[in-house]
Design a protein around this motif. Sequence first.
Motif, PDB file in Angstrom:
ATOM      1  N   ALA A  20       5.181  -4.916  -0.734  1.00 44.46           N
ATOM      2  CA  ALA A  20       4.581  -5.841   0.234  1.00 44.46           C
ATOM      3  C   ALA A  20       3.098  -5.549   0.421  1.00 44.46           C
ATOM      4  O   ALA A  20       2.266  -6.464   0.479  1.00 44.46           O
ATOM      5  N   VAL A  21       2.758  -4.290   0.514  1.00 43.15           N
ATOM      6  CA  VAL A  21       1.348  -3.899   0.671  1.00 43.15           C
ATOM      7  C   VAL A  21       0.559  -4.314  -0.569  1.00 43.15           C
ATOM      8  O   VAL A  21      -0.543  -4.869  -0.477  1.00 43.15           O
ATOM      9  N   GLU A  22       1.129  -4.068  -1.732  1.00 41.54           N
ATOM     10  CA  GLU A  22       0.461  -4.405  -2.989  1.00 41.54           C
ATOM     11  C   GLU A  22       0.212  -5.912  -3.103  1.00 41.54           C
ATOM     12  O   GLU A  22      -0.870  -6.349  -3.486  1.00 41.54           O
ATOM     13  N   LEU A  23       1.213  -6.721  -2.746  1.00 43.40           N
ATOM     14  CA  LEU A  23       1.077  -8.169  -2.860  1.00 43.40           C
ATOM     15  C   LEU A  23       0.039  -8.719  -1.887  1.00 43.40           C
ATOM     16  O   LEU A  23      -0.749  -9.606  -2.236  1.00 43.40           O
ATOM     17  N   THR A  24       0.045  -8.202  -0.673  1.00 44.23           N
ATOM     18  CA  THR A  24      -0.887  -8.699   0.347  1.00 44.23           C
ATOM     19  C   THR A  24      -2.341  -8.453  -0.064  1.00 44.23           C
ATOM     20  O   THR A  24      -3.239  -9.201   0.339  1.00 44.23           O
ATOM     21  N   GLN A  25      -2.585  -7.436  -0.842  1.00 43.26           N
ATOM     22  CA  GLN A  25      -3.942  -7.102  -1.259  1.00 43.26           C
ATOM     23  C   GLN A  25      -4.435  -7.938  -2.437  1.00 43.26           C
ATOM     24  O   GLN A  25      -5.591  -7.823  -2.838  1.00 43.26           O
ATOM     25  N   THR A  63       1.888 -11.461   2.361  1.00 53.81           N
ATOM     26  CA  THR A  63       1.292 -12.789   2.426  1.00 53.81           C
ATOM     27  C   THR A  63       0.405 -13.002   1.208  1.00 53.81           C
ATOM     28  O   THR A  63      -0.449 -12.174   0.894  1.00 53.81           O
ATOM     29  N   LEU A  64       0.631 -14.116   0.508  1.00 47.43           N
ATOM     30  CA  LEU A  64      -0.200 -14.511  -0.619  1.00 47.43           C
ATOM     31  C   LEU A  64      -0.978 -15.760  -0.222  1.00 47.43           C
ATOM     32  O   LEU A  64      -0.486 -16.584   0.552  1.00 47.43           O
TER      33      LEU A  64
END
Length: 536
Positions: free
Chosen positions: A203-208, A307-308
């Motif tokens: 989740a952290v990776e995707l949000t970034q 969030t994307l």
Amino acid sequence: MLDANLKKQLDTYLQNIVNPIKISVSADDSDKSRELLDLAGEITGMSAKIDMTRADDARTPSMAIGPDNGGAPRVRFAGLPMGHEFTSLVLALLQAGGHPSKADAALQEQIRNLEGEFHFETYISLSCQNCPDVVQALNLMAVLNPNITHTMVDGALFQDEVEERQIMAVPSVYLNGNPFGQGRMTLAEIVNKVDTGAAQRKAVELTQKAPYDVLVIGGGPAGAAAAIYAARKGIRTGIVAERFGGQVMDTVGIENFISVPYTEGPKLVANLEQHVKDYEVDLMTEQKAAKLTSGDFIELELENGATLTSRSVILATGARWREMNVPGEQEYRGKGVAYCPHCDGPLFKGKRVAVIGGGNSGIEAAIDLAGIVEHVTVLEFADTLRADEVLQRKARSMKNVDIIKNAQTTEVRGDGNKVVGLTYTDRDSGESKNVDVAGIFVQIGLIPNTDWLKGGEVKLSRFGEIEVDARGATSVPGVFAAGDVATVPYKQIVVAMGSGSTAALSAFDYLIRTPLPAAVAGQHLERETVGSAEYN
């Protein structure tokens, strides 16, 4: 055992073995044991780097594969790994012999770092097209990590175990003797389920991630086509999906894909995925959409909290099997209530089953099942069948198939552990009737995957489909939809691909006609978005 063509292909693959391996065969005097010994002997004779020995395993017949270094093998096949599982056998031989896997390198490293003891068992049927993905994923995990073992178990051959564990759907996976999962699972999904901290890290990776120009939600034929068409425009493109392939992964024979006389779902999906990977598409699987919000950028919130963001979005989330929504269906799902006759049919060998639905899929299921089970009862709600006449004639010609029309299924009956029958109402007389069956195969059509959009900005039809115009545009500017999830007529693979391509072209047209908001333009470029010439 192996025909000449198959032996030729296998001989080519076995050239890739780097290190010596050993095949350990546990056999008795049964026919299947003799077949397994023949298979192992043929394989051993094809490579100087393969040795065979006899073993005495609890499950017989079985074959264990591992490096020839004195250690205990960690990959086993209980049964004869032919049919769909022959590929699993070939991959196990190659990987045990040091040939590298094509799986994502970061995922392989995650597997190597797993701590604890993990002993997996997967119950399969050789006719199941979903099972090999799970078997191959767990085999690879066992090869990579010495604390992991995996055994494939042919449910049709070890029926006592199937009965004891009340297994009525495949693939069924057990971990350390306890139920772990059922149905198709990808390698990433299995690993993340074992690695409890993986979801939060992801989740952290995707949000970034930097904003996209086009973000495709869904990885079926519509989503794949949309991503390819978008990426070919040179704009930043991403796909986010629960699994790549969608419904097509559950399709056995495909005979109406233009220019390809015959193919199978998993093969078509593999080709689609490779085509997508030929372009700079950010492919994010094992992710489920939760909420869509429009603004300067369109925001997609995922179930894991990530969030994307993107300038445009293409919704291609497809559809799923429609359920009966009657008492007992959910309670006995996977315990006699099934949706894939090709996968789960062999588990009901010699038993009585029912098929709900008289369309093409229902009658095709009845025909297939009739060759395996004792008897098939087809129940159709309407007073006429909707299946093609040629299928109806075939079904009626089969002595162990009965067709009941004007039948409204009202309840799935069980004994607390498994299905024992169903109840239906005769719509002519109003009389309630019971049918004693061990399995119920539901084949009543599809329902769009739009639950997560209900109550939001995107307008849905009364059937729950996303309303689109001829260009694939929805009620929200910058949001497009394609495939089975949209009000696109005719739910076909080729139609879905066409609508996905249309949506991508429309999204590109929207992008070049819609200036990037000045308030966020600097931020967008700063986050290293690779976009169209409009940004450069």
